[in-house]
Scaffold this motif. Structure first.
Motif, short mmCIF file in Angstrom:
data_model
loop_
_atom_site.label_atom_id
_atom_site.label_comp_id
_atom_site.label_asym_id
_atom_site.label_seq_id
_atom_site.Cartn_x
_atom_site.Cartn_y
_atom_site.Cartn_z
N PRO A 139 0.84 -1.08 -0.10
CA PRO A 139 0.09 -0.02 -0.05
C PRO A 139 0.84 1.24 -0.12
O PRO A 139 1.88 1.29 0.65
CB PRO A 139 -0.99 -0.02 1.23
CG PRO A 139 -0.34 -1.25 1.95
CD PRO A 139 0.71 -2.15 1.36
N THR A 189 -1.35 5.12 4.49
CA THR A 189 -1.31 4.78 5.90
C THR A 189 -2.64 4.01 6.30
O THR A 189 -3.55 4.14 5.33
CB THR A 189 -1.27 5.58 6.85
OG1 THR A 189 -2.22 6.72 6.88
CG2 THR A 189 0.22 6.75 6.64
N GLN A 190 -2.72 3.31 7.41
CA GLN A 190 -3.90 2.73 7.95
C GLN A 190 -5.04 3.75 8.02
O GLN A 190 -6.21 3.66 8.05
CB GLN A 190 -3.73 1.83 8.91
CG GLN A 190 -4.92 0.89 9.58
CD GLN A 190 -4.67 -0.01 10.52
OE1 GLN A 190 -3.52 -0.14 11.26
NE2 GLN A 190 -5.51 -0.62 10.87
N THR A 191 -4.67 4.80 8.53
CA THR A 191 -5.30 5.84 8.93
C THR A 191 -6.00 6.50 7.69
O THR A 191 -7.03 6.80 7.51
CB THR A 191 -4.71 7.05 9.65
OG1 THR A 191 -4.28 6.64 10.99
CG2 THR A 191 -5.77 8.05 10.09
N GLU A 192 -5.11 6.68 6.66
CA GLU A 192 -5.51 7.45 5.50
C GLU A 192 -6.76 6.23 4.73
O GLU A 192 -7.81 6.68 4.10
CB GLU A 192 -4.37 7.55 4.50
CG GLU A 192 -3.67 8.73 4.74
CD GLU A 192 -2.18 8.55 4.10
OE1 GLU A 192 -1.67 9.87 3.67
OE2 GLU A 192 -1.70 7.61 3.58
N PHE A 193 -6.57 4.90 4.73
CA PHE A 193 -7.44 3.93 4.36
C PHE A 193 -8.64 4.08 5.05
O PHE A 193 -9.73 4.07 4.37
CB PHE A 193 -6.74 2.46 4.37
CG PHE A 193 -7.44 1.59 3.97
CD1 PHE A 193 -7.97 1.52 2.47
CD2 PHE A 193 -7.69 0.33 4.61
CE1 PHE A 193 -8.71 0.42 1.88
CE2 PHE A 193 -8.56 -0.81 3.96
CZ PHE A 193 -8.92 -0.51 2.76
N ARG A 194 -8.67 4.17 6.51
CA ARG A 194 -9.96 4.37 7.04
C ARG A 194 -10.58 5.61 6.74
O ARG A 194 -12.06 5.41 6.56
CB ARG A 194 -9.51 4.29 8.63
CG ARG A 194 -10.65 3.87 9.68
CD ARG A 194 -9.92 3.90 11.10
NE ARG A 194 -10.21 3.05 12.02
CZ ARG A 194 -11.01 2.15 11.88
NH1 ARG A 194 -11.77 1.85 11.10
NH2 ARG A 194 -11.10 1.40 13.08
N SER A 217 -13.98 -8.66 12.83
CA SER A 217 -12.73 -8.61 13.31
C SER A 217 -12.40 -10.03 14.01
O SER A 217 -12.98 -10.60 14.80
CB SER A 217 -12.29 -7.70 14.06
OG SER A 217 -11.17 -7.56 14.84
N GLY A 239 -7.22 -11.10 5.60
CA GLY A 239 -6.71 -10.11 6.42
C GLY A 239 -7.29 -10.23 7.72
O GLY A 239 -7.11 -11.43 8.44
N ASP A 240 -7.45 -9.16 8.53
CA ASP A 240 -7.87 -9.32 9.78
C ASP A 240 -9.29 -9.56 10.45
O ASP A 240 -9.67 -9.34 11.19
CB ASP A 240 -7.25 -8.07 10.61
CG ASP A 240 -7.93 -6.58 10.07
OD1 ASP A 240 -8.70 -6.79 9.12
OD2 ASP A 240 -7.38 -5.41 10.47
N HIS A 241 -9.89 -9.89 9.34
CA HIS A 241 -11.36 -10.18 9.35
C HIS A 241 -11.77 -11.35 8.90
O HIS A 241 -11.17 -12.17 8.22
CB HIS A 241 -12.11 -9.06 8.80
CG HIS A 241 -12.46 -7.84 9.56
ND1 HIS A 241 -11.40 -6.98 9.83
CD2 HIS A 241 -13.61 -7.25 9.89
CE1 HIS A 241 -11.81 -6.00 10.37
NE2 HIS A 241 -13.22 -6.02 10.63
#
Length: 172
Positions: A13, A16-21, A66, A138-140
């Motif tokens: 990617p 960042t994870q924040t940008e994705f969120r 999750s 992934g994480d889910h």
């Protein structure tokens, strides 16, 4: 079956994870509470906006949870669950079922569905699902439910979620 196409793989990617969120938050969704009755009889439920239709024939829907969720064991091992699409006036319920460490079921009005999962009073729609299949991604875990029964409240306005906020009005 391989998860890559002809040996290709995704590039790392560029965000960042924040940008994705934040980018995901731009997709307006309805709000659901997914409910079940655990093997020990305990009621479980959580707020989720990861709901989608999959197929009309057979009638299939999906949602994701999750791996870290406290209710993972109950949903993974149970045969049935219900997806309750919340109505515009159920924002408090959405917040409660998204909060950890509270009695989510205190004073909640519901009926028991045919598979044992709670159906929330006042929901805009309900789907009683057989726990057909699960996919680790992934994480889910993605849960696919085969809908055995469904109902909706004609004229009910849905509770909407966009950009981290609830919306109860949806002008057309």
């Amino acid at each position: 079956m391989s998860s890559s196409v002809a040996g290709l793989q995704a590039r790392p990617p560029s965000f960042t994870q924040t940008e994705f969120r934040h980018a995901l938050g731009m997709f307006a969704t309805g709000v659901t509470i997914v409910t079940a009755r655990a093997a020990n009889g305990k009621l479980v439920g959580l707020t989720a906006n990861s709901f989608n239709s999959v197929s009309l024939q057979p009638p299939l829907v999906l949602w994701s949870l999750s791996h870290a969720a406290a209710s993972m064991a109950a949903f993974s091992s149970g045969s049935h669950y219900a997806i309750n699409i919340l109505a515009a006036d159920q924002q408090e319920l959405a917040r409660r079922f998204a909060t950890k460490g509270v009695d989510r079921w205190a004073g909640v009005d519901f009926t028991e569905g045919h598979g044992g999962a709670p159906l929330l009073a006042g929901a805009a729609a309900t789907f009683e699902c057989f726990n057909r299949s699960r996919y680790d991604e992934g994480d889910h875990v993605i849960f696919v439910g085969e809908v055995e029964r469904c109902a909706h409240r004609a004229g009910a306005s849905p509770l909407l979620y966009h950009g981290g906020k609830f919306y109860a009005e949806h002008p057309l």
